[in-house]
Design a protein around this motif. Structure first.
Motif, mmCIF file in Angstrom:
data_model
loop_
_atom_site.group_PDB
_atom_site.id
_atom_site.type_symbol
_atom_site.label_atom_id
_atom_site.label_comp_id
_atom_site.label_asym_id
_atom_site.label_seq_id
_atom_site.Cartn_x
_atom_site.Cartn_y
_atom_site.Cartn_z
ATOM 1 N N VAL A 127 0.842 -1.198 0.000
ATOM 2 C CA VAL A 127 0.000 0.000 0.000
ATOM 3 C C VAL A 127 0.882 1.254 0.000
ATOM 4 C CG1 VAL A 127 -1.675 1.309 1.373
ATOM 5 C CG2 VAL A 127 -1.980 -1.152 1.038
ATOM 6 N N SER A 128 1.980 1.228 0.755
ATOM 7 C CA SER A 128 2.795 2.450 0.740
ATOM 8 C C SER A 128 3.558 2.585 -0.575
ATOM 9 C CB SER A 128 3.680 2.596 1.984
ATOM 10 O OG SER A 128 4.569 1.552 2.043
ATOM 11 N N LEU A 129 3.880 1.465 -1.216
ATOM 12 C CA LEU A 129 4.474 1.567 -2.563
ATOM 13 C C LEU A 129 3.494 2.263 -3.514
ATOM 14 C CD1 LEU A 129 6.271 0.994 -5.006
ATOM 15 C CD2 LEU A 129 5.430 -1.356 -5.014
ATOM 16 N N ALA A 130 2.233 1.837 -3.488
ATOM 17 C CA ALA A 130 1.242 2.457 -4.382
ATOM 18 C C ALA A 130 1.166 3.962 -4.117
ATOM 19 C CB ALA A 130 -0.121 1.801 -4.195
ATOM 20 N N ARG A 131 1.179 4.323 -2.829
ATOM 21 C CA ARG A 131 1.106 5.744 -2.479
ATOM 22 C C ARG A 131 2.335 6.501 -3.009
ATOM 23 N NH1 ARG A 131 1.059 5.462 3.121
ATOM 24 N NH2 ARG A 131 -0.885 4.328 3.086
ATOM 25 N N SER A 132 3.493 5.857 -2.919
ATOM 26 C CA SER A 132 4.733 6.532 -3.330
ATOM 27 C C SER A 132 4.819 6.726 -4.846
ATOM 28 C CB SER A 132 5.955 5.744 -2.846
ATOM 29 O OG SER A 132 6.197 4.625 -3.697
ATOM 30 N N LEU A 133 3.950 6.038 -5.582
ATOM 31 C CA LEU A 133 3.981 6.193 -7.040
ATOM 32 C C LEU A 133 3.279 7.471 -7.494
ATOM 33 C CD1 LEU A 133 3.196 2.512 -8.135
ATOM 34 C CD2 LEU A 133 5.415 3.661 -8.165
ATOM 35 N N GLU A 134 2.482 8.055 -6.602
ATOM 36 C CA GLU A 134 1.685 9.243 -6.965
ATOM 37 C C GLU A 134 2.507 10.374 -7.570
ATOM 38 O OE1 GLU A 134 -1.608 10.287 -6.729
ATOM 39 O OE2 GLU A 134 -2.538 9.323 -5.005
ATOM 40 N N GLY A 150 2.832 12.659 -16.187
ATOM 41 C CA GLY A 150 1.521 12.926 -16.793
ATOM 42 C C GLY A 150 0.533 11.788 -16.664
ATOM 43 N N ARG A 151 0.681 10.959 -15.611
ATOM 44 C CA ARG A 151 -0.245 9.850 -15.419
ATOM 45 C C ARG A 151 -1.017 10.037 -14.111
ATOM 46 N NH1 ARG A 151 1.700 5.775 -18.995
ATOM 47 N NH2 ARG A 151 -0.372 4.853 -18.801
ATOM 48 N N THR A 152 -2.052 9.223 -13.967
ATOM 49 C CA THR A 152 -2.859 9.313 -12.748
ATOM 50 C C THR A 152 -3.010 7.921 -12.131
ATOM 51 O OG1 THR A 152 -4.700 9.220 -14.294
ATOM 52 C CG2 THR A 152 -4.258 11.349 -13.281
ATOM 53 N N ILE A 153 -3.254 7.911 -10.819
ATOM 54 C CA ILE A 153 -3.544 6.640 -10.143
ATOM 55 C C ILE A 153 -4.971 6.753 -9.618
ATOM 56 C CG2 ILE A 153 -2.888 5.048 -8.301
ATOM 57 C CD1 ILE A 153 -0.079 6.052 -8.466
#
Ligand code: PEP
Ligand code: MN
Length: 293
Positions: A256-263, A270-273
């Protein structure tokens, strides 16, 4: 690559968006973050994974039920029982599921339960399987072979597409080299090249590339920075107890923190999560389970 006709970019088709469920797709501006264990082990494990990842920014689950193990004496996967577990958590948590198909005889059964059919590295040039998957009505996540050139990889996708299935997602997962410190060498150059020459979504699996969990988050961030359309990462409620690929598994909190760090990286390129799955999710705590002896 002269004979590739369906995979390569043309002025009319510069990118493909592959839809994997009603709300989740890959190849557009949204990144696809996939998490889950190497292998589906039991319902409690997948409940724990799905309940935690659904409230993080993870859009899909992975988990093998037919496992291509180096040794025939190792756990080979739960088979159809595992498919039922995947479908049950998918339905309750709203996360589409990805699982590997190893043989033509498994296609129909897996397509009944899963949202995306994964072709593993060891089968990237199983041409009969690729042709049969051309007839499947589900998207295909095609992993790069252990020692496949970029051209061979693209041609494998061409096999699926030329047999009728346009929904192919490429996945770089590391290639064999001389160095044993990492399990494989993550070829981000291939990601850049594939994005330039094909219109297909390109994902990265940093877990099988690294082989060590501590290397995974930085490689995932590098993948997004160089233009990958998403990442597929192995994680487990109790990583050291994973029945397969334990050394490379992140904990659920690390996932979950990896996903957050990708923001911020997504934003920089130019991408979105997409935000987390919302709604009234069932609650589950892995800690409440009796410990296995
Ligand atoms: C997997 O995804 O668990 C797997 C076996 O991957 P690969 O085919 O890339 O080795
Ligand atoms: Mn694995």
């Amino acid at each position: 690559m002269q004979k590739a006709k369906l995979t390569l970019k043309t002025p009319a088709q510069s990118k493909s968006i592959v839809r994997i469920s009603e709300t989740v797709s890959v190849g557009g501006s949204d990144l696809l973050i996939v998490g889950g264990p190497c292998a589906v082990e039991d319902l409690a494990q997948m409940e724990a994974v799905a309940s935690r990842l659904a409230t993080g920014q993870i859009q899909a689950l992975r988990g093998g039920v037919y496992k291509p193990r180096t040794s025939p004496y190792d756990f080979q996967g739960l088979g159809v029982e595992g498919l039922k577990i995947l479908a049950s958590v998918r339905d309750r948590y709203g996360l589409p599921v990805i699982t590997e198909v190893m043989a033509i005889s498994q296609i129909e059964e897996i397509a009944e339960y899963a949202d995306v059919l994964q072709v593993g590295s060891r089968n990237m040039q199983n041409f009969d399987l690729l042709k049969a998957l051309g007839q499947a009505n589900k998207p295909i996540l095609l992993k790069r072979g252990l020692a496949a050139t970029i051209e061979e990889f693209v041609m494998a996708a061409e096999y699926v597409m030329s047999h009728g299935n346009p929904n192919v997602i490429l996945c770089e997962r590391g290639i064999r080299s001389f160095d044993t410190y990492t399990r494989n060498v993550l070829d981000l150059g291939a990601v850049v090249a594939l994005k330039q020459i094909t219109h297909l979504p390109v994902m990265v699996d940093p877990s099988h590339a690294a082989g060590k969990s501590e290397l995974v988050p930085d490689l995932a961030r590098a993948a997004i920075a160089c233009g990958a359309d998403g990442v597929i990462v192995e994680c487990h409620p109790v990583p050291e107890k994973s029945v397969s690929d334990a050394r490379q598994a992140l904990s659920l909190e690390e996932m979950v923190s990896l996903a957050r760090s990708l923001e911020p990286i997504a934003q920089a390129v130019g991408r979105t999560i997409p935000s987390a799955v919302t709604g009234n999710l069932p609650r589950f705590s892995y800690d409440l389970l009796p410990t296995a002896s």
